[in-house]
Scaffold this motif. Structure first.
Motif, PDB file in Angstrom:
ATOM      1  N   TYR A 230      -8.913  59.893  21.415  1.00 42.69           N
ATOM      2  CA  TYR A 230     -10.345  59.689  21.210  1.00 42.69           C
ATOM      3  C   TYR A 230     -11.117  61.010  21.243  1.00 42.69           C
ATOM      4  CZ  TYR A 230      -9.481  54.722  21.434  1.00 42.69           C
ATOM      5  OH  TYR A 230      -9.013  53.453  21.166  1.00 42.69           O
ATOM      6  N   PHE A 231     -10.399  62.127  21.231  1.00 39.70           N
ATOM      7  CA  PHE A 231     -11.073  63.420  21.129  1.00 39.70           C
ATOM      8  C   PHE A 231     -11.844  63.474  19.809  1.00 39.70           C
ATOM      9  CE2 PHE A 231      -8.290  66.364  23.988  1.00 39.70           C
ATOM     10  CZ  PHE A 231      -8.602  65.586  25.082  1.00 39.70           C
ATOM     11  N   SER A 232     -13.023  64.084  19.862  1.00 40.58           N
ATOM     12  CA  SER A 232     -13.877  64.165  18.665  1.00 40.58           C
ATOM     13  C   SER A 232     -14.897  65.273  18.889  1.00 40.58           C
ATOM     14  CB  SER A 232     -14.601  62.829  18.439  1.00 40.58           C
ATOM     15  OG  SER A 232     -15.606  62.633  19.431  1.00 40.58           O
ATOM     16  N   GLY A 233     -15.881  65.336  18.024  1.00 39.72           N
ATOM     17  CA  GLY A 233     -16.943  66.318  18.167  1.00 39.72           C
ATOM     18  C   GLY A 233     -17.826  66.081  19.368  1.00 39.72           C
ATOM     19  N   ILE A 234     -17.661  64.953  20.074  1.00 38.73           N
ATOM     20  CA  ILE A 234     -18.420  64.700  21.300  1.00 38.73           C
ATOM     21  C   ILE A 234     -17.497  64.561  22.517  1.00 38.73           C
ATOM     22  CG2 ILE A 234     -20.442  63.711  20.182  1.00 38.73           C
ATOM     23  CD1 ILE A 234     -19.267  60.930  20.821  1.00 38.73           C
ATOM     24  N   GLY A 235     -16.292  65.080  22.391  1.00 35.94           N
ATOM     25  CA  GLY A 235     -15.361  65.049  23.519  1.00 35.94           C
ATOM     26  C   GLY A 235     -14.062  65.739  23.171  1.00 35.94           C
ATOM     27  N   VAL A 236     -13.785  66.902  23.799  1.00 41.04           N
ATOM     28  CA  VAL A 236     -12.584  67.662  23.434  1.00 41.04           C
ATOM     29  C   VAL A 236     -11.700  68.006  24.631  1.00 41.04           C
ATOM     30  CG1 VAL A 236     -13.679  68.667  21.402  1.00 41.04           C
ATOM     31  CG2 VAL A 236     -13.779  69.894  23.577  1.00 41.04           C
ATOM     32  N   LEU A 237     -12.088  67.567  25.817  1.00 39.36           N
ATOM     33  CA  LEU A 237     -11.309  67.883  27.016  1.00 39.36           C
ATOM     34  C   LEU A 237     -11.032  66.622  27.816  1.00 39.36           C
ATOM     35  CD1 LEU A 237     -13.206  71.061  28.329  1.00 39.36           C
ATOM     36  CD2 LEU A 237     -11.158  70.998  26.895  1.00 39.36           C
ATOM     37  N   PRO A 238      -9.894  66.554  28.523  1.00 42.64           N
ATOM     38  CA  PRO A 238      -9.545  65.369  29.325  1.00 42.64           C
ATOM     39  C   PRO A 238     -10.307  65.325  30.638  1.00 42.64           C
ATOM     40  CG  PRO A 238      -7.829  67.023  29.550  1.00 42.64           C
ATOM     41  CD  PRO A 238      -8.809  67.574  28.546  1.00 42.64           C
ATOM     42  N   ILE A 239     -11.592  65.026  30.544  1.00 44.94           N
ATOM     43  CA  ILE A 239     -12.476  65.026  31.705  1.00 44.94           C
ATOM     44  C   ILE A 239     -13.279  63.725  31.723  1.00 44.94           C
ATOM     45  CG2 ILE A 239     -12.658  67.540  31.848  1.00 44.94           C
ATOM     46  CD1 ILE A 239     -15.253  67.408  30.296  1.00 44.94           C
ATOM     47  N   PRO A 240     -13.851  63.353  32.873  1.00 48.12           N
ATOM     48  CA  PRO A 240     -14.667  62.135  32.945  1.00 48.12           C
ATOM     49  C   PRO A 240     -15.990  62.307  32.202  1.00 48.12           C
ATOM     50  CG  PRO A 240     -13.990  62.881  35.140  1.00 48.12           C
ATOM     51  CD  PRO A 240     -13.715  63.989  34.194  1.00 48.12           C
ATOM     52  N   THR A 241     -16.682  61.203  32.018  1.00 46.80           N
ATOM     53  CA  THR A 241     -17.997  61.241  31.386  1.00 46.80           C
ATOM     54  C   THR A 241     -18.914  62.218  32.107  1.00 46.80           C
ATOM     55  OG1 THR A 241     -17.727  58.895  30.848  1.00 46.80           O
ATOM     56  CG2 THR A 241     -19.949  59.815  30.644  1.00 46.80           C
ATOM     57  N   VAL A 242     -18.946  62.154  33.425  1.00 49.97           N
ATOM     58  CA  VAL A 242     -19.728  63.083  34.251  1.00 49.97           C
ATOM     59  C   VAL A 242     -18.724  63.904  35.055  1.00 49.97           C
ATOM     60  CG1 VAL A 242     -21.567  63.312  35.963  1.00 49.97           C
ATOM     61  CG2 VAL A 242     -21.530  61.321  34.445  1.00 49.97           C
ATOM     62  N   HIS A 243     -18.560  65.179  34.697  1.00 53.48           N
ATOM     63  CA  HIS A 243     -17.515  65.992  35.327  1.00 53.48           C
ATOM     64  C   HIS A 243     -17.983  66.726  36.565  1.00 53.48           C
ATOM     65  CE1 HIS A 243     -19.397  69.509  33.452  1.00 53.48           C
ATOM     66  NE2 HIS A 243     -19.322  68.901  32.277  1.00 53.48           N
TER      67      HIS A 243
END
Length: 455
Positions: A230-243
């Protein structure tokens, strides 16, 4: 900002509204005993040796105000943000004005500061929303030239296919200096631009220096950890929604965990930390970090209400309170949806969802801040709206249509198809959040070596 909050205290008759981290002023103002947060960009003596005799590119935008300095309309000068207690709320005061609606003046930008210190700045990289922070989300931003200085502005959003800088851009500098205000959420794209810049710098033997800033959502960790598919232009790292990390901390983690394609510890990275900041500091910003986060309440609610994007529900884009409300034209006959708003075209939201249509829903502007903080990434709003849609037979349309990659936008935002399927199945918000906790605990242990500030 300090002055306007002091007035608010007098107006509502409360003994204490905010415990300020800022107390430097040319006039006498009320302030708490807590030392103010000192930003990385204020500590010129620490990073000047890293820039001397170098061609320097900066990654910044309108938020790069040195020390978060502002001047109020009465001449009072304030450095740094304040720490919100949430007792009597000032979070609805729009960025850029005081309680009376008078404009504040921002201090020196990092670019001007560098030039005044004779640093050879050769380029400016800008992220989503542009160097001045006024462009629509995801819009094409052409490279240009800064009118004041004549320095090239190199857009990372000029090409929709990639946000990586090209060879010509990488050839024009030796050291990248980063000073930009993030809000600490996985789908907030400034860290993604930093990721691509760091990767390019690692591959081209360029040094990276980050002037760290507080994370206004840095006091908690919440949400699902995104799955790689589900990596995309709005998520590229394996981190929670609020890191819960500052950009400096997250950059250290990117580098050492081997998340850059250049390899583990491939980037020559230096972070200049803030002083007097911890992960319990609720640092309030002085300026809208992007055009649709218009006050601190929006910054806090963004972790929850952004999940409505591209559904049949508006989050108030095209109003003066985006991400602080939710509603839909389809909810006009639903009990409990007695608040309404009409999205209009405006700067930063040229063509908002449901333009010109009356949206009926819920106003979150009176919700106590303490409750918002405790609930964190709150999916109860999404669940409530879905159940409302179900009562009128709009549940099948609620999530919108899958994108070209057959993934719904909510799946890209939340990190997998889990949240969409759980809400659809009627699973409670409490049970959904409980399912995140094991992975959150593992992530907090994983990130611990990279933290620069006490938890």
């Amino acid at each position: 900002m300090l002055f306007r909050i002091f007035i608010l205290t007098l107006l509502i008759g409360c003994a204490t509204v905010l415990s300020f981290t800022s107390c430097h002023a040319t006039k006498t103002v009320r302030a708490g005993s807590t030392p103010r947060v000192i930003l990385g960009d204020e500590q010129f003596g620490e990073y000047e040796p890293l820039l001397k005799n170098k061609r320097v590119a900066i990654f910044s935008n309108h938020s790069g105000i040195v020390g978060d300095k502002i001047t109020l309309s009465d001449g009072t000068i304030q450095y740094g943000g304040f720490e919100s207690s949430g007792s009597a709320d000032s979070s609805l005061i729009p960025f850029g004005s005081d309680l009376q609606g008078r404009k504040i003046t921002y201090g020196e930008h990092i670019l001007d500061s560098l030039l005044s210190h004779k640093i050879n700045v050769t380029a400016i990289f800008c992220p989503e929303h542009g160097f001045r922070g006024t462009e629509d989300a995801g819009s094409h931003i052409a490279s240009s030239v800064d009118e004041k200085t004549g320095i090239p502005i190199l857009s990372l959003y000029e090409d929709s296919a990639t946000h990586s800088p090209g060879e010509q851009s990488m050839a024009c500098f030796d050291t990248l200096l980063v000073d930009i205000q993030d809000v600490g959420l996985r789908y907030y794209t400034y860290y993604i631009a930093l990721y691509y810049l760091m990767d390019a710098c690692a591959k081209n033997q360029k040094a990276v220096v980050i002037l760290d800033r507080p994370n206004p959502n840095g006091f908690y960790v919440d949400g699902e950890i995104i799955k790689e598919e589900y990596f995309s232009g709005i998520g590229v790292l394996p981190i929670p929604t609020v890191h819960g990390m500052t950009l400096g901390e997250l950059a250290r983690m990117m580098n050492d965990e081997g998340w850059l394609t250049a390899g583990k510890n491939a980037c020559n990275l230096t972070v200049i930390p803030c002083k007097n900041y911890t992960h319990q500091t609720k640092y309030a910003l002085i300026r809208a970090p992007s055009p649709n986060l218009k006050d601190m309440r929006a910054v806090y609610l963004y972790a929850s209400t952004c999940f409505f994007e591209n559904t049949i529900v508006s989050v108030g884009r095209g109003t003066n309170f985006p991400f602080e409300v939710w509603g839909s034209p389809f909810f006009d006959s639903i009990i409990g949806a007695d608040f309404y708003f009409v999205p209009q075209s405006m700067r930063g939201a040229a063509n908002p969802p449901f333009l010109g249509e009356t949206c009926y829903g819920v106003d979150l502007r009176t919700k106590p801040l303490e409750e918002i903080w405790v609930n964190g990434c709150d999916v109860s709003y999404l669940s409530d709206a879905y159940q409302k849609a179900k009562t009128i037979g709009k549940d099948a349309d609620f999530w919108g249509k899958p994108r070209k990659n057959d993934k719904y936008w909510i799946d890209l935002l939340s990190g997998s198809s889990n949240l969409r399927k759980q809400i659809t199945a009627g699973i409670s918000a409490e049970k959904i959040k409980a399912g995140w906790q094991d992975d959150i605990s593992k992530f907090k242990a994983q990130r611990k070596p990279y933290l620069l500030y006490d938890e």
